[in-house]
Scaffold this motif. Structure first.
Motif, PDB file in Angstrom:
ATOM      1  N   HIS A   1       0.727  -1.288  -0.102  1.00 30.06           N
ATOM      2  CA  HIS A   1      -0.299   0.107  -0.181  1.00 30.06           C
ATOM      3  C   HIS A   1       1.190   0.900  -0.628  1.00 30.06           C
ATOM      4  N   THR A   2       2.340   0.978   0.149  1.00 31.45           N
ATOM      5  CA  THR A   2       3.202   2.498   0.216  1.00 31.45           C
ATOM      6  C   THR A   2       4.486   2.885  -0.288  1.00 31.45           C
ATOM      7  N   SER A   3       4.090   1.386  -1.332  1.00 32.58           N
ATOM      8  CA  SER A   3       5.250   1.520  -2.328  1.00 32.58           C
ATOM      9  C   SER A   3       5.882   2.576  -2.935  1.00 32.58           C
ATOM     10  N   GLN A   4       4.560   3.347  -3.281  1.00 32.42           N
ATOM     11  CA  GLN A   4       4.909   4.577  -4.275  1.00 32.42           C
ATOM     12  C   GLN A   4       5.327   5.280  -3.230  1.00 32.42           C
ATOM     13  N   LYS A   5       6.051   5.520  -2.030  1.00 34.69           N
ATOM     14  CA  LYS A   5       6.494   6.769  -1.511  1.00 34.69           C
ATOM     15  C   LYS A   5       7.634   6.327  -0.914  1.00 34.69           C
ATOM     16  N   LEU A   6       7.793   4.474  -1.124  1.00 36.20           N
ATOM     17  CA  LEU A   6       9.182   3.542  -0.744  1.00 36.20           C
ATOM     18  C   LEU A   6      10.111   4.276  -1.612  1.00 36.20           C
ATOM     19  N   PHE A   7       9.668   4.032  -2.909  1.00 37.53           N
ATOM     20  CA  PHE A   7       9.907   3.206  -4.318  1.00 37.53           C
ATOM     21  C   PHE A   7       9.517   4.780  -5.706  1.00 37.53           C
ATOM     22  N   PRO A   8       9.717   6.017  -5.017  1.00 38.02           N
ATOM     23  CA  PRO A   8       8.906   7.306  -5.805  1.00 38.02           C
ATOM     24  C   PRO A   8       8.781   7.233  -7.439  1.00 38.02           C
ATOM     25  N   LEU A   9      10.941   6.564  -7.580  1.00 43.60           N
ATOM     26  CA  LEU A   9      11.302   7.129  -8.678  1.00 43.60           C
ATOM     27  C   LEU A   9       9.980   6.033  -9.904  1.00 43.60           C
ATOM     28  N   SER A  10      10.322   4.783  -8.674  1.00 39.57           N
ATOM     29  CA  SER A  10       9.262   3.135  -9.737  1.00 39.57           C
ATOM     30  C   SER A  10       7.914   3.659 -10.166  1.00 39.57           C
ATOM     31  N   THR A  11       7.181   4.264  -9.633  1.00 41.62           N
ATOM     32  CA  THR A  11       5.965   4.060  -9.948  1.00 41.62           C
ATOM     33  C   THR A  11       5.069   4.592 -10.707  1.00 41.62           C
ATOM     34  N   LYS A  12       4.263   4.069 -12.173  1.00 37.48           N
ATOM     35  CA  LYS A  12       4.148   3.867 -13.383  1.00 37.48           C
ATOM     36  C   LYS A  12       5.250   4.516 -13.899  1.00 37.48           C
ATOM     37  N   ASN A  13       6.192   3.143 -13.728  1.00 36.64           N
ATOM     38  CA  ASN A  13       7.700   3.469 -14.542  1.00 36.64           C
ATOM     39  C   ASN A  13       8.177   2.016 -14.950  1.00 36.64           C
ATOM     40  N   TYR A  14       7.397   1.683 -15.944  1.00 32.23           N
ATOM     41  CA  TYR A  14       7.734   0.045 -16.111  1.00 32.23           C
ATOM     42  C   TYR A  14       9.117   0.309 -17.296  1.00 32.23           C
ATOM     43  N   THR A  15       9.399   0.390 -17.468  1.00 30.70           N
ATOM     44  CA  THR A  15      10.815   0.947 -17.856  1.00 30.70           C
ATOM     45  C   THR A  15      11.874   1.195 -16.835  1.00 30.70           C
ATOM     46  N   HIS A  16      11.340   1.346 -15.580  1.00 35.53           N
ATOM     47  CA  HIS A  16      12.665   1.192 -14.624  1.00 35.53           C
ATOM     48  C   HIS A  16      12.059   0.295 -13.423  1.00 35.53           C
ATOM     49  N   PRO A  17      12.156  -0.888 -13.376  1.00 36.11           N
ATOM     50  CA  PRO A  17      11.399  -1.577 -12.120  1.00 36.11           C
ATOM     51  C   PRO A  17      11.980  -1.926 -11.248  1.00 36.11           C
ATOM     52  N   VAL A  18      11.795  -2.169 -10.186  1.00 34.39           N
ATOM     53  CA  VAL A  18      12.446  -2.304  -8.817  1.00 34.39           C
ATOM     54  C   VAL A  18      13.144  -3.687  -8.849  1.00 34.39           C
ATOM     55  N   LEU A  19      14.552  -3.928  -8.832  1.00 34.69           N
ATOM     56  CA  LEU A  19      15.269  -5.109  -8.887  1.00 34.69           C
ATOM     57  C   LEU A  19      14.391  -5.759  -7.541  1.00 34.69           C
ATOM     58  N   SER A  20      14.267  -6.538  -7.963  1.00 36.47           N
ATOM     59  CA  SER A  20      14.128  -7.391  -6.692  1.00 36.47           C
ATOM     60  C   SER A  20      14.614  -9.555  -6.480  1.00 36.47           C
ATOM     61  N   VAL A  21      15.717  -8.888  -5.510  1.00 38.89           N
ATOM     62  CA  VAL A  21      16.972 -10.438  -5.803  1.00 38.89           C
ATOM     63  C   VAL A  21      16.257 -11.366  -5.163  1.00 38.89           C
ATOM     64  N   ASP A  22      15.635 -13.269  -5.745  1.00 42.94           N
ATOM     65  CA  ASP A  22      15.753 -13.825  -4.992  1.00 42.94           C
ATOM     66  C   ASP A  22      13.974 -14.620  -4.516  1.00 42.94           C
ATOM     67  N   CYS A  23      13.403 -13.007  -4.536  1.00 44.07           N
ATOM     68  CA  CYS A  23      12.333 -13.153  -3.710  1.00 44.07           C
ATOM     69  C   CYS A  23      11.215 -12.005  -4.652  1.00 44.07           C
ATOM     70  N   TYR A  24       9.887 -12.710  -4.788  1.00 50.73           N
ATOM     71  CA  TYR A  24       9.058 -11.418  -5.500  1.00 50.73           C
ATOM     72  C   TYR A  24       8.326 -10.915  -3.834  1.00 50.73           C
ATOM     73  N   LEU A  25       7.883  -9.700  -4.038  1.00 53.88           N
ATOM     74  CA  LEU A  25       7.096  -9.283  -3.020  1.00 53.88           C
ATOM     75  C   LEU A  25       6.465  -7.938  -3.872  1.00 53.88           C
ATOM     76  N   ASN A  26       5.102  -7.924  -3.741  1.00 51.63           N
ATOM     77  CA  ASN A  26       4.278  -7.065  -4.718  1.00 51.63           C
ATOM     78  C   ASN A  26       4.755  -5.672  -3.238  1.00 51.63           C
ATOM     79  N   LEU A  27       4.122  -4.479  -4.731  1.00 47.20           N
ATOM     80  CA  LEU A  27       4.751  -3.989  -3.870  1.00 47.20           C
ATOM     81  C   LEU A  27       3.790  -2.192  -4.484  1.00 47.20           C
ATOM     82  N   GLY A  28       2.691  -3.343  -5.033  1.00 52.30           N
ATOM     83  CA  GLY A  28       1.369  -2.616  -5.345  1.00 52.30           C
ATOM     84  C   GLY A  28       1.178  -2.319  -6.977  1.00 52.30           C
TER      85      GLY A  28
END
Length: 638
Positions: A509-536
């Motif tokens: 629910h709050t990843s837009q604040k935690l990862f501000p550069l990632s919001t609605k930015n498909y070409t620059h995703p968040v790199l998640s190593v060895d696990c998938y977590l839902n960031l909204g």
């Protein structure tokens, strides 16, 4: 004046139907009250509307009976369908089996298409095209689209279904007492955890032939498994495990009609505190009782223990077969993991692909078809489609098999997947995380698109029902996601929910604040190593594995807007992380079980060389110390 009940009893006792009356021959021998539980007597003075009353009653009864033959099914179209950009035809449209060599050449579809996951992070995949799908903003599955469907003769039922054929299946067997079952402890050592796990089986006397004991009534040794070469038209080889919680009345555990008479091993997986109530409602079902420490755990823990138990059981069965002189490698290694809301199954008519249509089939037919698949042992995980009313309409190119995420109804090879575990701490998206790690390990995942499963809408219970409440009261209060975390050593309102659940919900629910550069930015995703977590739904996640010889997407030239490290192990090194490039100002989030390991991770991975940290960037879940909160640290890329 007599009441209606007294009047009815009076007429039944003191009146006799005349010879021309339809009840004249319905007298019960040996009884004076002539009472029948399904016979109704409507009495009243002349011309008061008795005929209209009973016609109205018959109308209500008819509608009620019709409603009992119908069920509300989730009817939602797949999401992100435009992501399937590959236009190749890999199998003939009428192929009944997947070709293993062909499956290996098919690209893995990282995109999640199940509509129940339309509020989670998209998994990055090169070539993905957003389809403008509207995300659900609320995690309320009651509002999902449904359709009312007539039950087929192969439906699964809950405890409210009663018919003559089901009596023996449900425990009404004259050879056994209704509640005649025994509790058996089963202990095994988990190599990775380095500790013993003790589970309990509740086994009815009528089902003891599915198990092996040291002696009649003695110690439980193993669950009997068939050989790969075994086949019977009236038998299912794979044990069926159904994790369930809060659905002792509404869970669809009656598979008698769905199995069409086939012999099968069906095990309900229940939490320890719910054991008694499930046993009361389903006395003739085998139950696997999870350890007490998992009373507050999520679906990840249930699937983790089922899988580990099943692999250990395969090893025990191999030893037992060796002692009996049979080849050990031929023990059947597959299990079924099924949701407790699967109600009906369908198959595509291969002979009518020019005019696509699906027909209802039994669960027996689905499982026997999948179990008979050539080279099935080469696959790590198989599944089937989710049904929707659109069906095959509008599909220009029908591919009977595909590689991608599977949900709710799984055929799992516990032998080939022995080194990939479900995350026992997970509450949400555990299947997405498991499938990604399974694929990255090089194991084949196959979806049988010729079959589909219908899921009933059950508004009660289930593993998606989360209650977040404070420690001060047992009553659930309105607690916003921002209150799920706090600064360490601060005075904060502590919550009584598990730390992992608070973390997952906070990130959702709050990843837009935690990862501000990632919001609605498909070409620059968040790199998640060895696990998938839902960031909204507004944040895209790129999953990579740090394991040697793993299968990862090509990330060359890709700039990441964030880095997520959740309990990184020794496979994650500073050299591995330096392979990836990040935007300036990208966000780092490191999650650990305690503050000490958090600092050790920062030092071991040399994160301070490229990331800037502040004291105010350290957080913990809003749990008291005795509830073992989780800690995470954020930073900015220099």
């Amino acid at each position: 004046m007599m009441t209606c009940t007294e009047q009815s009893l009076y007429y039944r006792q003191w009146t006799v139907p005349r010879f021309h009356h339809m009840d004249s021959s319905n007298r019960t021998e040996g009884r004076t009250d002539n009472f029948h539980p399904r016979r109704l007597l409507l009495s009243g003075p002349p011309q008061v509307g008795k005929t209209g009353a009973y016609l109205h009653f018959l109308g209500l009864l008819s509608r009620m009976l019709i409603r009992l033959m119908e069920v509300d099914i989730y009817d939602e179209e797949d999401i992100h369908c435009s992501a399937q950009v590959d236009g190749s035809q890999y199998h003939p449209p009428n192929a009944i089996w997947p070709n293993t060599d062909v499956i290996k050449t098919m690209p893995f579809d990282y995109t999640i298409h199940d509509p129940k996951y339309d509020d989670i992070s998209i998994v990055y995949c090169p070539g993905f095209r957003a389809d403008g799908h509207c995300m659900r903003q609320e995690d309320v599955y009651l509002r999902r689209r449904t359709a009312r469907i007539k039950l087929s003769k192969y439906a699964a039922y809950n405890t409210y279904h009663h018919c003559e054929q089901c009596h023996q299946y449900l425990g009404f067997n004259p050879r056994y007492q209704m509640c005649e079952s025994t509790l058996h402890a089963f202990t095994f050592t988990h190599l990775l955890l380095g500790e013993e796990i003790q589970l309990y089986f509740i086994i009815p006397k009528s089902k003891e032939h599915y198990f092996s004991f040291s002696q009649p009534g003695g110690q439980l040794e193993s669950m009997r498994l068939p050989l790969t070469s075994d086949w019977s038209p009236d038998c299912i080889k794979s044990p069926i495990f159904m994790p369930t919680t809060g659905r002792h009345e509404h869970g669809l555990f009656n598979l008698y009609h769905a199995m069409d008479g086939a012999s099968h091993l069906h095990i309900l997986v229940v939490k320890e505190y719910e054991m008694a109530v499930y046993k009361k409602y389903w006395p003739n079902h085998i139950m696997l009782v999870l350890p007490t420490v998992f009373n507050g755990a999520g679906i990840g823990a249930a699937h983790f223990l089922i899988k580990e138990l099943s692999y250990h059981n395969v090893e025990l069965e191999r030893s037992r077969r060796l002692e009996g002189g049979s080849p050990a490698g031929d023990v059947w290694p597959f299990i079924i993991l099924a949701d407790d809301s699967c109600v009906m199954w369908n198959a595509v008519d291969n002979d009518k692909l020019s005019c696509p249509a699906e027909r209802a089939v039994s669960l027996k037919q689905v499982l026997q078809h999948m179990e008979a698949c050539p080279d099935l042992a080469q696959y790590g995980l198989c599944g089937i489609r989710k049904w929707n009313s659109r069906g095959l309409t509008g599909i220009k190119r029908w591919e009977p098999f595909s590689r991608g995420h599977v949900h709710d109804f799984l055929l799992l090879n516990v032998d080939r997947s022995q080194n990939i575990q479900y995350d026992q701490n997970r509450f949400t998206c555990h299947d997405v995380d498991f499938t990604l790690r399974l694929h990255s390990a090089g194991l084949l995942v196959c979806k049988f698109n010729n079959f589909s499963v219908m899921k009933k809408q059950i508004a009660i219970g289930g593993y998606r029902t989360f209650i977040i409440k404070t420690k001060m009261t047992d009553v659930s209060t309105s607690v916003g996601p921002s209150q799920y975390i706090c600064a360490p050593d601060s005075k904060h309102l502590f919550l009584a929910s598990p730390a992992q659940l608070l973390l997952e919900k906070y990130l959702q629910h709050t990843s837009q604040k935690l990862f501000p550069l990632s919001t609605k930015n498909y070409t620059h995703p968040v790199l998640s190593v060895d696990c998938y977590l839902n960031l909204g739904p507004e944040v895209t996640v790129c999953f990579v594995s740090s394991r040697p010889h793993c299968v990862n997407i090509n990330t060359a030239g890709l700039l990441f807007s964030g880095l997520l490290l959740c309990f990184p192990d020794t496979f994650v090194t500073s050299g591995f992380l330096k392979k990836f490039t990040f935007l300036k100002g990208a966000t780092l989030c490191v999650i650990s079980a305690d503050r000490s390991s958090l600092r050790q991770t920062v030092g071991r991975l040399e994160l301070e060389e490229q990331w800037r940290f502040r004291l105010s960037d350290e957080f913990q879940t809003a749990n008291a110390k005795e509830d073992r909160p989780l800690f995470f640290l954020t930073g900015k890329h220099i």
